[in-house]
Design an enzyme around this catalytic site. Structure first.
Site, PDB file in Angstrom:
ATOM      1  N   ILE A 177      -1.783   9.932  -9.435  1.00  0.00           N
ATOM      2  CA  ILE A 177      -0.518  10.089  -8.090  1.00  0.00           C
ATOM      3  C   ILE A 177      -1.001  10.110  -7.162  1.00  0.00           C
ATOM      4  O   ILE A 177      -0.384   9.881  -6.057  1.00  0.00           O
ATOM      5  CB  ILE A 177       0.175  11.295  -8.884  1.00  0.00           C
ATOM      6  CG1 ILE A 177       1.654  11.562  -8.342  1.00  0.00           C
ATOM      7  CG2 ILE A 177      -0.104  12.472  -8.265  1.00  0.00           C
ATOM      8  CD1 ILE A 177       2.718   9.832  -8.474  1.00  0.00           C
TER       9      ILE A 177
ATOM     10  N   ARG B 284      -1.341   6.532  -3.272  1.00  0.00           N
ATOM     11  CA  ARG B 284       0.344   7.002  -2.528  1.00  0.00           C
ATOM     12  C   ARG B 284       0.676   5.584  -2.506  1.00  0.00           C
ATOM     13  O   ARG B 284       2.273   5.056  -1.832  1.00  0.00           O
ATOM     14  CB  ARG B 284       0.499   7.743  -1.291  1.00  0.00           C
ATOM     15  CG  ARG B 284      -0.089   8.966  -1.501  1.00  0.00           C
ATOM     16  CD  ARG B 284      -0.783   9.769   0.006  1.00  0.00           C
ATOM     17  NE  ARG B 284      -2.173   9.552   0.547  1.00  0.00           N
ATOM     18  CZ  ARG B 284      -2.744   9.877   1.194  1.00  0.00           C
ATOM     19  NH1 ARG B 284      -1.896  10.520   2.014  1.00  0.00           N
ATOM     20  NH2 ARG B 284      -3.840   9.738   1.394  1.00  0.00           N
TER      21      ARG B 284
ATOM     22  N   ARG C 165      12.730  17.658 -16.747  1.00  0.00           N
ATOM     23  CA  ARG C 165      13.550  18.449 -16.529  1.00  0.00           C
ATOM     24  C   ARG C 165      14.608  17.508 -16.707  1.00  0.00           C
ATOM     25  O   ARG C 165      16.304  18.539 -17.485  1.00  0.00           O
ATOM     26  CB  ARG C 165      14.580  18.019 -14.655  1.00  0.00           C
ATOM     27  CG  ARG C 165      13.449  18.460 -14.195  1.00  0.00           C
ATOM     28  CD  ARG C 165      13.895  18.495 -12.206  1.00  0.00           C
ATOM     29  NE  ARG C 165      14.815  19.280 -12.243  1.00  0.00           N
ATOM     30  CZ  ARG C 165      15.446  19.543 -11.186  1.00  0.00           C
ATOM     31  NH1 ARG C 165      15.424  18.867  -9.917  1.00  0.00           N
ATOM     32  NH2 ARG C 165      16.411  20.702 -10.812  1.00  0.00           N
TER      33      ARG C 165
ATOM     34  N   ASP D   6       0.508  -3.187  -4.786  1.00  0.00           N
ATOM     35  CA  ASP D   6       0.087  -4.708  -5.058  1.00  0.00           C
ATOM     36  C   ASP D   6      -1.268  -4.621  -5.558  1.00  0.00           C
ATOM     37  O   ASP D   6      -1.718  -4.092  -5.319  1.00  0.00           O
ATOM     38  CB  ASP D   6       0.788  -4.658  -3.535  1.00  0.00           C
ATOM     39  CG  ASP D   6      -0.240  -3.819  -2.400  1.00  0.00           C
ATOM     40  OD1 ASP D   6      -1.340  -4.274  -2.457  1.00  0.00           O
ATOM     41  OD2 ASP D   6       0.591  -3.280  -1.742  1.00  0.00           O
ATOM     42  N   LEU D   7      -1.568  -6.252  -5.423  1.00  0.00           N
ATOM     43  CA  LEU D   7      -2.954  -6.742  -5.256  1.00  0.00           C
ATOM     44  C   LEU D   7      -3.884  -5.608  -4.400  1.00  0.00           C
ATOM     45  O   LEU D   7      -4.474  -5.563  -5.443  1.00  0.00           O
ATOM     46  CB  LEU D   7      -2.946  -8.219  -5.870  1.00  0.00           C
ATOM     47  CG  LEU D   7      -4.520  -8.577  -6.053  1.00  0.00           C
ATOM     48  CD1 LEU D   7      -4.920  -8.243  -7.301  1.00  0.00           C
ATOM     49  CD2 LEU D   7      -4.471 -10.401  -5.865  1.00  0.00           C
ATOM     50  N   HIS D   8      -3.737  -5.558  -3.938  1.00  0.00           N
ATOM     51  CA  HIS D   8      -4.949  -4.987  -3.137  1.00  0.00           C
ATOM     52  C   HIS D   8      -4.829  -3.698  -3.151  1.00  0.00           C
ATOM     53  O   HIS D   8      -5.852  -3.158  -3.277  1.00  0.00           O
ATOM     54  CB  HIS D   8      -4.025  -4.930  -1.384  1.00  0.00           C
ATOM     55  CG  HIS D   8      -4.779  -3.890  -0.454  1.00  0.00           C
ATOM     56  ND1 HIS D   8      -6.358  -4.322  -0.209  1.00  0.00           N
ATOM     57  CD2 HIS D   8      -4.455  -3.120   0.296  1.00  0.00           C
ATOM     58  CE1 HIS D   8      -6.974  -3.593   0.645  1.00  0.00           C
ATOM     59  NE2 HIS D   8      -5.133  -2.693   1.351  1.00  0.00           N
TER      60      HIS D   8
ATOM     61  N   ARG E  25     -11.742   4.294  -9.450  1.00  0.00           N
ATOM     62  CA  ARG E  25     -10.832   4.748 -11.032  1.00  0.00           C
ATOM     63  C   ARG E  25     -12.281   3.930 -11.842  1.00  0.00           C
ATOM     64  O   ARG E  25     -12.097   4.726 -13.228  1.00  0.00           O
ATOM     65  CB  ARG E  25      -9.972   4.460 -11.373  1.00  0.00           C
ATOM     66  CG  ARG E  25      -8.867   5.526 -10.537  1.00  0.00           C
ATOM     67  CD  ARG E  25      -9.258   6.979  -9.892  1.00  0.00           C
ATOM     68  NE  ARG E  25      -9.107   7.461  -8.826  1.00  0.00           N
ATOM     69  CZ  ARG E  25      -8.755   8.942  -8.520  1.00  0.00           C
ATOM     70  NH1 ARG E  25      -9.595   9.465  -9.324  1.00  0.00           N
ATOM     71  NH2 ARG E  25      -8.062   9.490  -7.625  1.00  0.00           N
TER      72      ARG E  25
END
Lengths: 312, 312, 312, 312
Positions: D112, D115, D125, D221-223, D232
């Site tokens: 996460i 961003r 929840r 998006d691809l970028h 990662r």
């Protein structure tokens, strides 16, 4: 006044004729108009180049679904209304659209302020711009507003209008003539004078005025598209960007009819009342007669408040 | 050629004279130049309006510290170098700077593409722009590059330069004259003709050309500032934005000397070699003579590769 | 139950005692509480670490000013109200704040969804977490809401509460014991068994539950801070994040009193009515008796609508 | 160990069987695997839900084209390589992908942090999580690294491994048992005891540990996808997120083969040398023998430098 060259028309037609099979969500409303140039202003357009998802993608994501995610139309409509009303914005980020837009530079300068979008603009460092500039229709030539420092008032008279249009046209033509001259580049693309070098494009462009047209690919998600439309389809937006927003509102209606409906109801047609406004409302509903002086609102806010209640 | 009016100078002086006590991290390097206008191009400037943190804020955040977070300068330097080298970007987002920048509109149009920043621009819908436009120095009037479709080549000859400057100046003056005329607004701010209404400012501005100056408040964090500088202080950037980047590089040096040092070393002076480039390097280091035809690099990439190795 | 160790208290005290002179805008309201830990929940806190600007920075940016930009308080208040009411968000992006926050991981997971912020979190790959976990007060142990699938209903009975608290405490203690065991790390930081290696921290942490505390530096601008507060200080927000928002609301009041006032009036205390809602309002104000069946609102929307009008 | 229930498998199958005609760019490589669950770890998966564009969309946007925008494959490949090498990122933002991902919560917490993506997570929840938690394979149970405070060293011995796995399994089972108990909810979804109310879901979830699985829709998006993969799929990333990145690398290869190739060459297989590194390289290439002490590099940077040059 033709917006597209024959070559451009041919390219669009070829794109429209190609077709392939996909397992993805397909929006029949958008497929119909895909790639077509919808004219805006005197030389501008909006073209839908691609899209991802539609209303179904919103409910599918909201349900983090393994399948299509959609149920009865009435259930999906209810969910979409609920999400929009309660500012659950992330499911609306799951649909995406890509537009090709041609617009005057001063419109592009307002548009680019919406940062949550992807943009690839035609580069005047790299390429030569066309002789295309925006000249307002006479009925758009409004005087400065007296109430609103940032807006238009009455339409100017016909004599003044003619004078202004003449100035705009002449200056635009001349600045383009000189742009080509600096580039040492005639209208057909050949050097004007074999012995001159021609100024770098990145420099020559500075002689063009803000009514010249530029174009870009612009891609955003449904949530941010609605933010754009809420601000730019509004009566406070400048006319020249509002006409683009109006065309895109029609695109929205074709693409995501349920979201469009909810957006009209809970954003465009909605009204927000301040704490003082809500208090005044309660007193009015209990039968009290409320004047501006009975509230803590500014005069301007009070006028806006009363005009919402009076509208029909 | 004066960039600032006397009133503006006075306002800046007054801001500089005020002083107060704070518990926050203070950058003595920035306090010295706070609010001052550092001139750029013929009418532009960069002013530092505010800042949050400095090198200490980077290490404090990296250590999620309860106190100042700093240790020995050598330890802090080591940490900052490590963070930058390994793309740990979030600690650098913890320092922030706010600038007031005045620049030609075509420069603003490149600048705004850096989306991770906050911008508040002077509004030509709301206010009237000054008669200020950029005219390049003759030595900046370069011809279109032959190798690079997006760049400058040789400086144009003096005769051509003079002609170009004449065109630029005349067109700029005329477009401003007509701008005022449309607004029905003389140089002193009075109506030219009491019986005319004057065109709305949001319309009249479209007659101005892209070399006119605009200004904005621009705020960004240290990480995104370095991204901006990496791209805009680069030799591929257009000269007219590079000179702004160069001034901001000096600001960076005053503000965060350790980060500046690491930024020079690991970004500005660094070089990235592709997979093929690294393979070629290894062969060269083992004593092999490697030619372009021995690699899978494109000619352009090979030339860039060789020029990095040759530079001194 | 102490939130801070003595060493942490000392570091905070030392930071508070340091003081220096600055030419920047200073917020006396924030200087008073700078660095102090404001307790939240059983082990959490909010600390203000740094800030840039205050109300003055908003009006200064809105006016793209060369000086301080502020005028009469009444004028500044009017401008700030106007900006907020009309969604002119960019001037509010010109003030910035940085917080050090300690909160349970499940709260951090909601918080991080606000993407327009900078975050540097304490790394459990790199460091060992403390034995600190959130145990709700008995009066916070609510049953699942019946009306709202995403919320709390009545408080559970004392017998059930005791049982639940017992389970939570035991499981938390045990998962921390086993965390240390896997790390081969006793409470004092020494190896439990010299012959064991100890599991990598990045793996052992997975045995901790979501009520364990984490901490981060969090930095955002005033506009995005208000977005956060609008959603998280709302009654629909989970109690455990709402108590953080409440503390930050107090920070807002200290920092930017005029903006806080406008935010209360035009966001927190404001109400938005849909198109149908506005139509119903107009009918009611003209003296008509309107029932749910006379409108196109869903039952849920109607109930929300009526409850706003009834509140006092 | 089955990742999907029969109902989920059926929903996926039905989605795959549906097919429609579209005028949009179609990626045959992605159509083949659309909606399929590619397993990762013991209960996780990656599913491609939707996409917009492919390599053709990159070149189409780079050329701000009226038609398809593509030319010869060799020309498109050259352009894509050029764009990537020179950090022209905006054309890569014009292709988009949407994934459905199921992963342990501690992996989601790292994920996460990227961003520039849209996320809609399954809400604990609102819903009850399944009894699914990550237990590492024994060969993944590594000790804390000695060199690197943030990484893994040697695999722990079989006795220690068994003990650790036992602890992880028991604690996970127990925390889930107690989660259901607090909810007053048995495995079949019925109340355990009709007289108890059951704790609110938003509270009960805090008893689950960080190895429990969550899931979300994630769109980027691809970028930004390549940014994610660069960090990662790197050897410094934690194994448990790297296996997701590896699966997504395969997706990239299917989707945008030319971009994938360029990404391998200019990002994954590329190496960046600092200013000092480049200087050392030049000396080495001129035949000089360079030691660490001849440079201003830190020991750690020197080791990294030498290991790149040594690799084959």
């Amino acid at each position: 006044m033709s917006v597209l060259s024959n070559e451009q028309k041919l390219q669009i037609q070829q794109s429209r004729e190609a077709s392939a099979s996909t397992r993805r969500i397909v929006s029949s409303g958008l497929e119909e108009i895909l790639y077509e140039a919808m004219p805006v202003l005197d030389h501008g357009f909006v073209r839908v180049i691609d899209y991802m998802g539609d209303d179904a993608a919103v409910v599918q994501a909201a349900r983090v679904s393994y399948g299509r995610g959609t149920r009865q139309v009435s259930e999906d409509r209810g969910l979409i209304n609920y999400l929009l009303r309660h500012w659950h914005t992330t499911p609306f980020e799951m649909a995406e659209i890509k537009l090709h837009v041609k617009m005057p530079i001063f419109v592009a300068r307002q548009w680019i302020r919406h940062r949550m979008a992807n943009v690839n603009e035609y580069s005047a460092r790299y390429s030569i711009l066309d002789r295309e500039f925006y000249i307002p229709a006479p009925e758009q030539l409004a005087a400065q507003s007296v109430q609103n420092r940032q807006g238009r008032g009455n339409v100017v008279g016909p004599v003044e209008a003619e004078r202004i249009l003449e100035l705009l046209k002449e200056d635009s033509q001349r600045s383009y003539d000189h742009y080509l001259d600096m580039l040492n580049h005639d209208e057909t693309g050949k050097p004007i004078d074999e012995n001159r070098q021609g100024l770098a494009r990145e420099l020559a462009r500075m002689n063009l005025s803000l009514n010249f047209y530029t174009q870009w690919y612009w891609k955003t998600d449904l949530h941010n598209l609605m933010n754009f439309l809420r601000l730019r389809a509004d009566t406070h937006a400048q006319y020249e960007i509002r006409v683009y927003a109006d065309v895109i509102l029609d695109v929205l209606k074709r693409w995501v009819p349920l979201t469009y409906e909810a957006f009209r109801e809970h954003r465009l047609d909605a009204a927000t009342f301040s704490g003082e406004g809500v208090k005044a409302l309660r007193r009015m509903l209990s039968g009290e007669k409320v004047e501006h002086s009975d509230t803590a609102m500014s005069k301007r806010e009070w006028d806006e408040f009363m005009s919402i209640l009076a509208k029909r």
